[in-house]
Motif scaffolding. Structure first.
Motif, PDB file in Angstrom:
ATOM      1  N   HIS A 101     -20.390  17.503 -21.651  1.00  0.00           N
ATOM      2  CA  HIS A 101     -20.988  16.262 -21.559  1.00  0.00           C
ATOM      3  C   HIS A 101     -20.152  15.178 -21.850  1.00  0.00           C
ATOM      4  O   HIS A 101     -19.727  15.121 -23.185  1.00  0.00           O
ATOM      5  CB  HIS A 101     -22.487  15.999 -22.227  1.00  0.00           C
ATOM      6  N   TYR A 139     -24.521   5.082 -15.440  1.00  0.00           N
ATOM      7  CA  TYR A 139     -25.077   4.442 -16.710  1.00  0.00           C
ATOM      8  C   TYR A 139     -26.577   4.763 -16.633  1.00  0.00           C
ATOM      9  O   TYR A 139     -26.942   4.702 -15.290  1.00  0.00           O
ATOM     10  CB  TYR A 139     -24.756   2.775 -16.453  1.00  0.00           C
ATOM     11  N   TYR A 140     -27.252   5.085 -17.718  1.00  0.00           N
ATOM     12  CA  TYR A 140     -28.620   5.627 -17.475  1.00  0.00           C
ATOM     13  C   TYR A 140     -29.645   4.562 -17.710  1.00  0.00           C
ATOM     14  O   TYR A 140     -29.444   3.605 -18.768  1.00  0.00           O
ATOM     15  CB  TYR A 140     -28.710   6.519 -18.674  1.00  0.00           C
ATOM     16  N   HIS A 178     -20.655   7.059 -18.512  1.00  0.00           N
ATOM     17  CA  HIS A 178     -20.906   8.702 -18.362  1.00  0.00           C
ATOM     18  C   HIS A 178     -20.100   9.294 -17.351  1.00  0.00           C
ATOM     19  O   HIS A 178     -20.128   8.751 -16.367  1.00  0.00           O
ATOM     20  CB  HIS A 178     -22.568   8.866 -18.058  1.00  0.00           C
ATOM     21  N   GLY A 187     -16.301  14.049 -25.438  1.00  0.00           N
ATOM     22  CA  GLY A 187     -17.528  14.679 -25.245  1.00  0.00           C
ATOM     23  C   GLY A 187     -17.888  15.735 -25.926  1.00  0.00           C
ATOM     24  O   GLY A 187     -17.112  16.059 -26.989  1.00  0.00           O
ATOM     25  N   HIS A 222     -17.998  11.021 -21.849  1.00  0.00           N
ATOM     26  CA  HIS A 222     -18.097   9.835 -21.740  1.00  0.00           C
ATOM     27  C   HIS A 222     -16.463   9.205 -21.836  1.00  0.00           C
ATOM     28  O   HIS A 222     -15.563   9.984 -22.444  1.00  0.00           O
ATOM     29  CB  HIS A 222     -18.757   8.973 -22.901  1.00  0.00           C
TER      30      HIS A 222
END
Length: 147
Positions: A94, A58-59, A110, A82, A96
């Protein structure tokens, strides 16, 4: 009119590839190998299946850093999706993912290395462009974004 996006790409459909994942492989490493071995420089992917354990991130927007969550139990992949673009001139995945545990609780985030596959299937749609987007560091967000 308000500016809603930074840039637009218009691509043509390329190959559609399907893969069966190997038991015990790392999910992100497998996805990355698929796009590298098939030289997919731009596109999208979708995957499903089951995992023996998972790692997601998680960002934290205010701190501009990822925190990871380790899920040390078998789970179903409800949905994984992604995109594929270039990073440092090479194909980059990239992705998820959303998982479901044995109690029906959903977990997601992510996708990062450390997710071990039980079984899975992957579809990749290649998109053709003369110059695919490249991910570069964005000062505002702290993320590598398309330019």
């Amino acid at each position: 009119m308000e500016n809603l996006y930074v840039k637009k790409w218009e691509a043509k459909p390329g190959r559609v590839l399907a893969f069966r994942l190997a038991y015990g492989c790392d999910l992100l490493k497998a996805l990355q190998a698929m796009v590298e071995e098939n030289d997919i420089r731009f596109g999208w992917l979708h995957f499903l299946g089951g995992v023996q354990k998972a790692r997601v991130a998680y960002y934290l927007q205010d701190r501009k850093e990822f925190v990871t969550l380790s899920l040390e139990e078998p789970m179903e992949i409800l949905s994984g999706s992604g995109n594929i673009s270039l990073r440092d001139g090479k194909p980059f995945v990239h992705a998820h993912v959303t998982f479901m545990d044995k109690e029906g609780k959903a977990w997601g985030g992510h996708l990062v290395e450390g997710t071990v596959v039980f079984a899975g299937e992957v579809f990749i749609q290649e998109l053709l462009l003369p110059a695919p987007p490249e991910r570069v560091y964005d000062e505002v967000t702290g993320l590598s974004l398309w330019v």
